[in-house]
Design a protein around this motif. Sequence first.
Motif, PDB file in Angstrom:
ATOM      1  N   LEU A  55       0.833  -1.216   0.000  1.00  0.00           N
ATOM      2  CA  LEU A  55       0.000   0.000   0.000  1.00  0.00           C
ATOM      3  C   LEU A  55       0.862   1.257   0.000  1.00  0.00           C
ATOM      4  N   GLY A  56       2.080   1.130  -0.512  1.00  0.00           N
ATOM      5  CA  GLY A  56       2.917   2.322  -0.637  1.00  0.00           C
ATOM      6  C   GLY A  56       3.799   2.595   0.549  1.00  0.00           C
ATOM      7  N   PHE A  57       3.364   2.222   1.761  1.00  0.00           N
ATOM      8  CA  PHE A  57       4.212   2.578   2.895  1.00  0.00           C
ATOM      9  C   PHE A  57       4.166   1.594   4.052  1.00  0.00           C
ATOM     10  N   VAL A  58       3.233   0.617   4.075  1.00  0.00           N
ATOM     11  CA  VAL A  58       3.131  -0.280   5.225  1.00  0.00           C
ATOM     12  C   VAL A  58       4.179  -1.382   5.079  1.00  0.00           C
ATOM     13  N   PRO A  59       5.057  -1.564   6.064  1.00  0.00           N
ATOM     14  CA  PRO A  59       6.125  -2.561   5.906  1.00  0.00           C
ATOM     15  C   PRO A  59       5.576  -3.970   5.754  1.00  0.00           C
TER      16      PRO A  59
END
Lengths: 248, 107
Positions: A55-59
């Motif tokens: 989702l672009g930023f969730v590790p």
Amino acid sequence: MLSRAGILSGQQCKNIVALSTRCMATTPATSTSADKPSQPAFQRPVRQQPGKVRLGFVPEEWFQFFYKKTGVTGPYAFGIGLTTYLVSKEWYVMEHEYYNGLSLLVLCIIGVKKLGPAIAKYLDKEIDEYEAGWNSGRESEKTALNAQIKEEETHQWSADGQLMLVAAKRENVALQLEAAYRQRLMNVYDEVTKRLNYQVERQNVEQRIAQKHLVSWVVKRVVSSITAEQEKQNIDKCIADLAVLAKV
Amino acid sequence: MGFGDYPAEYNPKVHGPFDPARYYGKPDVPLAQVKLSEIGGWLGRRNKSPRAMASCISRAWWRWQHKYVQPKRAGIAPFFQLISGCMIFFYVINYPKISHHKNYKYH
């Protein structure tokens, strides 16, 4: 090796003593060197690959943490449930800033999806060029050194050729020496033959002259020994022979 | 150990170049592997001085940087992570003001 004679000779004893002292001396050395590989935990820091995100930023680790307990939908269900809770209890208040942020989020997503690949490509190219720029000196030096190594090897090869050349020259000189030697041998042979021929010729000449002298001497003595009476008898005999012949 | 110095446990001869993301002291059991019965002792062993806390946050910051910002082909994820963190942080500190905008009195 541990024969009685060897031990008695004393040399063997010295060896054994030296061996034992060396064993004792190396014992602490090995124990200290064994300490060094016992610290493999401290390695030089290396540059990592970028961490994976969703989702672009969730590790990615967040999802892996949920995966073992809840399966693949767990983290999403958790996120949606938490959001629902926060919104429904108005822990998260949807005031005007929320809609503002929503529009901004949509713009961000569109921007990332549209411009992202092109910018990523451009930046990757820039990074590659930058790295190549930093590496170029090293690479050029490496190629130069490799060329020098190759040249050095060529020089060594041609030096080997020099060895061959020297050997050939040596052989050539040996051939010349051989030729000179043979020529001198031939000279010696010729000279000796000449001298021997001279001796033979001289002997022949002397023999001939001696013979000639002997013959002339004998003839002279014979001629001088012929008396007038003998000559007359001879002539008479000749005439008588002629008369006999004439009769026949 | 003055201000801005390396940690006291850091020894260049043993550890090599300094890695700001690494803890150079004696490592304890990771928090994720601590049993619930041992968590009191684990917390008791923690160094709770301000310096230790600051260095812990610094190490975490550097770990995050090494993972998301410093790689050769880093993506846009660190920016979004930072923005998300900032959004949550500022939302929390502004919550007393924002809560006046609630739409419902009873939940």
